[in-house]
Write a protein that holds these residues in place. Structure first.
Motif, PDB file in Angstrom:
ATOM      1  N   SER A  63      33.162  28.337  38.029  1.00  0.00           N
ATOM      2  CA  SER A  63      32.187  29.431  38.026  1.00  0.00           C
ATOM      3  C   SER A  63      32.901  30.777  37.948  1.00  0.00           C
ATOM      4  O   SER A  63      33.713  31.120  38.803  1.00  0.00           O
ATOM      5  N   ASN A  64      32.592  31.529  36.889  1.00  0.00           N
ATOM      6  CA  ASN A  64      33.184  32.863  36.747  1.00  0.00           C
ATOM      7  C   ASN A  64      32.712  33.782  37.866  1.00  0.00           C
ATOM      8  O   ASN A  64      33.503  34.537  38.441  1.00  0.00           O
ATOM      9  N   ILE A  65      31.400  33.713  38.149  1.00  0.00           N
ATOM     10  CA  ILE A  65      30.819  34.621  39.138  1.00  0.00           C
ATOM     11  C   ILE A  65      31.475  34.396  40.504  1.00  0.00           C
ATOM     12  O   ILE A  65      31.894  35.350  41.180  1.00  0.00           O
ATOM     13  N   GLY A  66      31.601  33.124  40.894  1.00  0.00           N
ATOM     14  CA  GLY A  66      32.232  32.809  42.170  1.00  0.00           C
ATOM     15  C   GLY A  66      33.675  33.308  42.224  1.00  0.00           C
ATOM     16  O   GLY A  66      34.128  33.848  43.238  1.00  0.00           O
ATOM     17  N   SER A  67      34.394  33.148  41.103  1.00  0.00           N
ATOM     18  CA  SER A  67      35.790  33.589  41.076  1.00  0.00           C
ATOM     19  C   SER A  67      35.892  35.096  41.224  1.00  0.00           C
ATOM     20  O   SER A  67      36.781  35.613  41.909  1.00  0.00           O
ATOM     21  N   VAL A  68      34.961  35.815  40.577  1.00  0.00           N
ATOM     22  CA  VAL A  68      34.964  37.274  40.692  1.00  0.00           C
ATOM     23  C   VAL A  68      34.755  37.670  42.148  1.00  0.00           C
ATOM     24  O   VAL A  68      35.471  38.533  42.683  1.00  0.00           O
ATOM     25  N   HIS A  69      33.804  37.017  42.815  1.00  0.00           N
ATOM     26  CA  HIS A  69      33.565  37.314  44.235  1.00  0.00           C
ATOM     27  C   HIS A  69      34.829  37.085  45.052  1.00  0.00           C
ATOM     28  O   HIS A  69      35.187  37.884  45.920  1.00  0.00           O
ATOM     29  N   MET A  70      35.515  35.969  44.785  1.00  0.00           N
ATOM     30  CA  MET A  70      36.730  35.649  45.554  1.00  0.00           C
ATOM     31  C   MET A  70      37.802  36.706  45.327  1.00  0.00           C
ATOM     32  O   MET A  70      38.454  37.155  46.265  1.00  0.00           O
ATOM     33  N   ALA A  71      37.965  37.124  44.049  1.00  0.00           N
ATOM     34  CA  ALA A  71      38.996  38.116  43.740  1.00  0.00           C
ATOM     35  C   ALA A  71      38.647  39.444  44.393  1.00  0.00           C
ATOM     36  O   ALA A  71      39.524  40.141  44.932  1.00  0.00           O
ATOM     37  N   THR A  78      42.158  44.306  44.795  1.00  0.00           N
ATOM     38  CA  THR A  78      43.011  44.534  43.631  1.00  0.00           C
ATOM     39  C   THR A  78      44.506  44.519  43.964  1.00  0.00           C
ATOM     40  O   THR A  78      45.284  43.851  43.281  1.00  0.00           O
ATOM     41  N   PRO A  79      44.954  45.252  45.019  1.00  0.00           N
ATOM     42  CA  PRO A  79      46.397  45.253  45.309  1.00  0.00           C
ATOM     43  C   PRO A  79      46.913  43.850  45.610  1.00  0.00           C
ATOM     44  O   PRO A  79      48.010  43.482  45.181  1.00  0.00           O
ATOM     45  N   ALA A  80      46.099  43.090  46.331  1.00  0.00           N
ATOM     46  CA  ALA A  80      46.522  41.736  46.685  1.00  0.00           C
ATOM     47  C   ALA A  80      46.676  40.881  45.432  1.00  0.00           C
ATOM     48  O   ALA A  80      47.647  40.138  45.279  1.00  0.00           O
ATOM     49  N   GLN A  81      45.715  41.023  44.506  1.00  0.00           N
ATOM     50  CA  GLN A  81      45.779  40.233  43.273  1.00  0.00           C
ATOM     51  C   GLN A  81      47.014  40.611  42.455  1.00  0.00           C
ATOM     52  O   GLN A  81      47.736  39.743  41.955  1.00  0.00           O
ATOM     53  N   ALA A  85      49.808  41.880  43.547  1.00  0.00           N
ATOM     54  CA  ALA A  85      51.017  41.402  44.215  1.00  0.00           C
ATOM     55  C   ALA A  85      51.158  39.893  44.061  1.00  0.00           C
ATOM     56  O   ALA A  85      52.246  39.371  43.794  1.00  0.00           O
ATOM     57  N   PHE A  86      50.031  39.180  44.202  1.00  0.00           N
ATOM     58  CA  PHE A  86      50.082  37.724  44.157  1.00  0.00           C
ATOM     59  C   PHE A  86      50.492  37.234  42.768  1.00  0.00           C
ATOM     60  O   PHE A  86      51.384  36.394  42.629  1.00  0.00           O
ATOM     61  N   LEU A  87      49.844  37.785  41.739  1.00  0.00           N
ATOM     62  CA  LEU A  87      50.187  37.369  40.378  1.00  0.00           C
ATOM     63  C   LEU A  87      51.612  37.800  40.026  1.00  0.00           C
ATOM     64  O   LEU A  87      52.324  37.100  39.305  1.00  0.00           O
ATOM     65  N   GLY A  88      52.026  38.957  40.568  1.00  0.00           N
ATOM     66  CA  GLY A  88      53.401  39.405  40.344  1.00  0.00           C
ATOM     67  C   GLY A  88      54.397  38.445  40.977  1.00  0.00           C
ATOM     68  O   GLY A  88      55.417  38.087  40.367  1.00  0.00           O
ATOM     69  N   ASN A  89      54.094  37.993  42.199  1.00  0.00           N
ATOM     70  CA  ASN A  89      54.960  37.026  42.878  1.00  0.00           C
ATOM     71  C   ASN A  89      55.082  35.728  42.096  1.00  0.00           C
ATOM     72  O   ASN A  89      56.126  35.079  42.105  1.00  0.00           O
ATOM     73  N   LEU A  90      53.991  35.350  41.436  1.00  0.00           N
ATOM     74  CA  LEU A  90      54.005  34.106  40.658  1.00  0.00           C
ATOM     75  C   LEU A  90      54.719  34.297  39.322  1.00  0.00           C
ATOM     76  O   LEU A  90      54.816  33.368  38.531  1.00  0.00           O
ATOM     77  N   GLY A  91      55.194  35.507  39.062  1.00  0.00           N
ATOM     78  CA  GLY A  91      55.932  35.753  37.826  1.00  0.00           C
ATOM     79  C   GLY A  91      55.035  35.911  36.615  1.00  0.00           C
ATOM     80  O   GLY A  91      55.470  35.667  35.490  1.00  0.00           O
ATOM     81  N   LEU A  92      53.783  36.313  36.826  1.00  0.00           N
ATOM     82  CA  LEU A  92      52.861  36.401  35.694  1.00  0.00           C
ATOM     83  C   LEU A  92      52.797  37.797  35.091  1.00  0.00           C
ATOM     84  O   LEU A  92      52.182  37.992  34.051  1.00  0.00           O
ATOM     85  N   THR A  93      53.416  38.777  35.744  1.00  0.00           N
ATOM     86  CA  THR A  93      53.332  40.137  35.217  1.00  0.00           C
ATOM     87  C   THR A  93      54.640  40.592  34.564  1.00  0.00           C
ATOM     88  O   THR A  93      54.711  41.683  34.042  1.00  0.00           O
ATOM     89  N   ARG A  94      55.652  39.762  34.669  1.00  0.00           N
ATOM     90  CA  ARG A  94      56.908  40.089  33.989  1.00  0.00           C
ATOM     91  C   ARG A  94      57.261  38.952  33.038  1.00  0.00           C
ATOM     92  O   ARG A  94      56.806  37.820  33.238  1.00  0.00           O
ATOM     93  N   TRP A 132      45.458  49.078  36.497  1.00  0.00           N
ATOM     94  CA  TRP A 132      44.826  47.828  36.924  1.00  0.00           C
ATOM     95  C   TRP A 132      43.601  48.206  37.759  1.00  0.00           C
ATOM     96  O   TRP A 132      43.700  48.439  38.946  1.00  0.00           O
ATOM     97  N   ARG A 133      42.448  48.311  37.098  1.00  0.00           N
ATOM     98  CA  ARG A 133      41.240  48.758  37.792  1.00  0.00           C
ATOM     99  C   ARG A 133      40.500  47.574  38.390  1.00  0.00           C
ATOM    100  O   ARG A 133      40.875  46.426  38.202  1.00  0.00           O
ATOM    101  N   GLU A 134      39.400  47.933  39.030  1.00  0.00           N
ATOM    102  CA  GLU A 134      38.571  46.901  39.642  1.00  0.00           C
ATOM    103  C   GLU A 134      38.011  45.943  38.579  1.00  0.00           C
ATOM    104  O   GLU A 134      37.982  44.736  38.770  1.00  0.00           O
ATOM    105  N   ILE A 135      37.632  46.522  37.436  1.00  0.00           N
ATOM    106  CA  ILE A 135      37.081  45.681  36.364  1.00  0.00           C
ATOM    107  C   ILE A 135      38.136  44.687  35.878  1.00  0.00           C
ATOM    108  O   ILE A 135      37.835  43.537  35.551  1.00  0.00           O
ATOM    109  N   ASN A 136      39.406  45.121  35.878  1.00  0.00           N
ATOM    110  CA  ASN A 136      40.481  44.200  35.493  1.00  0.00           C
ATOM    111  C   ASN A 136      40.622  43.078  36.512  1.00  0.00           C
ATOM    112  O   ASN A 136      40.827  41.912  36.154  1.00  0.00           O
TER     113      ASN A 136
END
Lengths: 114, 584
Positions: B349-357, B362-365, B367-376, B394-398
């Motif tokens: 569910s996209n809607i559920g995932s958006v709620h979770m994120a 935003t800062p947590a997301q 940092a988390f994706l950065g830690n997983l090596g997805l931003t470099r 990296w806005r809220e919409i992102n």
């Protein structure tokens, strides 16, 4: 006296010289042989190297699977076909010990059967 | 002795009798002469002693060498190096020692035109033996007033034999080493290729130029050729079935980061890279970056669980689409009710995932994706590595769109690395194309707790058992995973008809050994999939077949089907097809 000594020394020198030349030519011959052996080792290694490449080429997985499909009638195995030793049922009952028949008994039975 | 100051004192001696030793018949010396003689004698003595010593040493050594020392040949003889064949470039082998790239001697044909008697006739005969050489061109070359002209480089042994059989004077062979790839297109993207001068131009060949040049010890890669073949074949089948334009796949060892297989389709022949187009040479698995779609929900869910933003018991009402700015975020197959976190995951569910994120922030997301090596960009040996497309700012919409895999484009290689960290207990291990030693494990950093990792394993298993990834279930191998379907960007708009269908899975889920990723580029729906071209219909079956075929090859023990019930479960409400059951 001194003449004998001179003779002895001359003989010794000649023997030594002959021996030396003999050894020298022998070494030369052996070195040539060694060179040839090294040459042939290198040739063989090169042949092995080429054969390894060919072996790898002939073992292309696509080629092997095609050959297996055409000549062996085998299909890829799936997980459900694998079973562990523990999963095999135990043999139900151990049969009573049957005495091993002697050769005469076997021959007699064969003769009767005929 | 004729010095003016020399004084001779000679006694008179009668000649007619032998006087015997005459105590007086001595040369009496004194003064300077005596001194000179004394010095001379001392010097003679000293020199004599030194020579005596030297002769003694030589004599002793002679005795030592000829009598005492063993009279055999010297034990260490300088032999010419013949145990290693000198090649100008080392072989590349896979993890089992199968040759993937090697250097073979080939013959190149050249001519000395001055020695060629009849260029026309020779050209005619030669082009009969080597049809790819046009006759007029050959004749022109052979008629030139030069003493050297190349006719054809790197002949095959058969061609060399043909030319030799013609017996034309003035033609010669020059032996040249040539790089040969016995498995051709199968490993083309990883190995890369070397140019005419045997210098690596892409892939491993380029990255390890220094290591390979002039070496004899083969370079062992982490690839397993068999798995590589299985993956490539299944991807090619899916590509043909769904008339896709490309495909990519990866198999990664979740424990130590070894890339066991890396495939990108269409592929090319590394012996003739010039004849392929750029798209075929493009490595989609490491260089291509894509918006991955719902497979990103793995990270969204892991992040929310790891930070305690939600628990497995929590859930959201997903009946209302989310409207942000001009966007409306909907579900692909709306459930229109409250969904628990596991349900949000397994029904994607996209809607559920958006709620979770949004609950994580935003800062947590970031940092988390950065830690997983997805931003470099991923760290891997080959030079073809794609730079991820990260939104800036990296806005809220992102944050919202990234939660379901849009707005952040990453390479498949980054994807498998991140998922490996999620399922292996929470350690990010660097992906490598080189074979690691037994038990060797490099950990970059810890990215999530072991508990979250366990929960995610179970959620991924559930998504395959009951969710969108059902077609990926290979019986006995406890496959877990997540499907993804992403619309491709066409310019600034998303195209409805062009999409990326992907599936990322791991197995066996009780202790994941391998992470497998399959991605099909622009599949078209077909009748047997009811017109669907989604990750669940297109990519999940690929992963199932790859696992079914690689499991027995790599000696992974399938579980008996009833044993799966014992896998770790948590008490959470999961509403499946109307019946609520509490998984335990």
């Amino acid at each position: 006296m001194s003449r004998i000594a001179v003779l002895v020394w001359l003989t010794a020198i000649m023997v030594a010289a002959l021996g030396l030349f003999h050894v020298k030519y022998e070494v030369q011959r052996l070195e040539e042989e060694l060179g040839l052996e090294h040459q042939s080792i290198l040739e063989r290694q090169e042949a092995i190297h080429i054969l390894k490449a060919e072996w790898s080429y002939l073992n292309q997985p696509a080629r092997l699977s095609d050959l297996a499909r055409r000549h062996l009638g085998l299909a890829p195995m799936v997980g459900t076909q694998v079973i562990r030793l523990d999963d095999l049922p135990q043999r139900a009952v151990r049969k009573a010990e049957v005495p091993t028949p002697t050769l005469d008994a076997i021959l007699a039975r064969a003769r009767n059967a005929r | 002795m004729n010095r003016p100051d020399a004084t001779f004192v000679q006694t008179r001696r009668p000649l007619d009798l032998d006087p015997g030793p005459d105590p007086t018949s001595m040369v009496l010396l004194d003064g300077t002469i005596k001194q000179c003689l004394e010095i001379g004698r001392t010097r003679l003595l000293a020199a004599g002693l030194i020579f005596a010593m030297a002769f003694l040493v030589v004599g002793l050594r002679l005795v030592d060498v000829s009598l005492l020392t063993d009279g055999n040949e010297p034990r260490l003889a300088a032999t010419p190096r013949s145990n290693a064949l000198e090649t100008i470039r080392a072989d590349i082998v896979d993890r089992n020692g199968v040759v993937l790239a090697t250097t073979l001697p080939t013959a190149s044909l050249y001519a000395n035109p001055r020695q060629v008697l009849d260029p026309e006739a020779v050209a005619a005969r030669l082009s009969a033996a080597l049809p790819e050489l046009p006759e007029p061109e050959l004749a022109a070359k052979l008629a030139a007033d030069r003493s050297f002209v190349w006719l054809k480089r790197k002949l095959s042994p058969r061609q060399q034999h043909e030319v030799n059989r013609l017996g034309i004077p003035g033609l010669y062979f020059q032996h040249e080493p040539d790089r040969v790839y016995p498995h051709g297109a199968l490993t083309a993207h990883v190995i890369g290729f070397a140019g005419m001068d045997n210098r690596g131009l892409s892939g491993i060949e380029q990255a390890f130029e220094e290591r390979l040049r002039g070496a004899t010890r083969p370079l062992a890669l982490s690839l397993d050729l068999r798995v590589q073949h299985v993956l490539t074949e299944e991807l090619a089948t899916a590509m043909a079935t769904f008339r896709a334009i490309g495909a990519a796949g990866l198999v990664l060892d979740a424990e130590n980061g070894e890339v066991v297989a890396m495939a990108s389709l269409p592929s090319f022949d590394p012996a003739r890279p010039g004849e392929s187009d750029g798209d075929a040479r493009f490595n989609r698995a490491s260089l291509g970056v894509y918006e991955m779609g719902s497979v990103f929900k793995i990270f969204t869910t892991a992040m929310a669980l790891d930070q305690g933003a939600v628990g497995l018991q929590d859930g959201y009402d997903v009946s209302q689409p989310i409207r942000v700015a001009s966007y409306t975020i909907r579900d692909f197959k709306p459930k229109n009710r409250w969904l628990s976190v596991p349900e949000i995951f397994i029904y994607s569910s996209n809607i559920g995932s958006v709620h979770m994120a949004m609950d994580s922030g935003t800062p947590a997301q970031k940092a988390f994706l950065g830690n997983l090596g997805l931003t470099r960009a991923a760290q891997i040996e080959v030079p073809e590595v794609g730079q991820p497309m990260v939104p800036s700012p990296w806005r809220e919409i992102n944050t919202m769109t990234i939660s379901y895999g849009h707005g952040l484009a990453v390479s498949p290689l980054q994807m498998v690395g991140a998922v490996a960290a999620v399922v292996n207990g929470g350690d990010l291990v660097p992906a490598t194309l080189l074979k690691r030693g037994d038990g060797e494990r490099v950990v970059v950093r810890r990215v999530l707790s072991a508990r979250t990792s366990r929960d995610m394993r179970w959620l991924m298993r559930l998504a395959v058992q009951n969710g969108t990834g059902r077609l990926a279930d290979a019986p006995g191998y406890l496959v877990g995973g997540k499907t993804g379907t992403a619309d491709k960007l066409r310019g600034r708009r998303y195209a409805r008809s062009a999409r990326i269908a992907s599936f990322i899975g791991a197995f066996p889920m009780d202790r994941p050994r391998y992470v497998i990723f399959a991605m099909i580029d622009e599949p078209k729906g077909i009748e047997s999939t009811h017109g669907y071209a989604t990750g669940g219909w297109v990519a999940a079956p690929v992963v199932r077949r790859v696992i079914e075929r690689m499991g027995p090859l790599l000696g992974i023990q399938p579980k008996a089907l009833d044993e799966e019930e014992g896998a770790d479960r948590h008490l959470v409400p999961v509403n499946l097809k109307g019946t609520v059951f509490a998984a335990n």
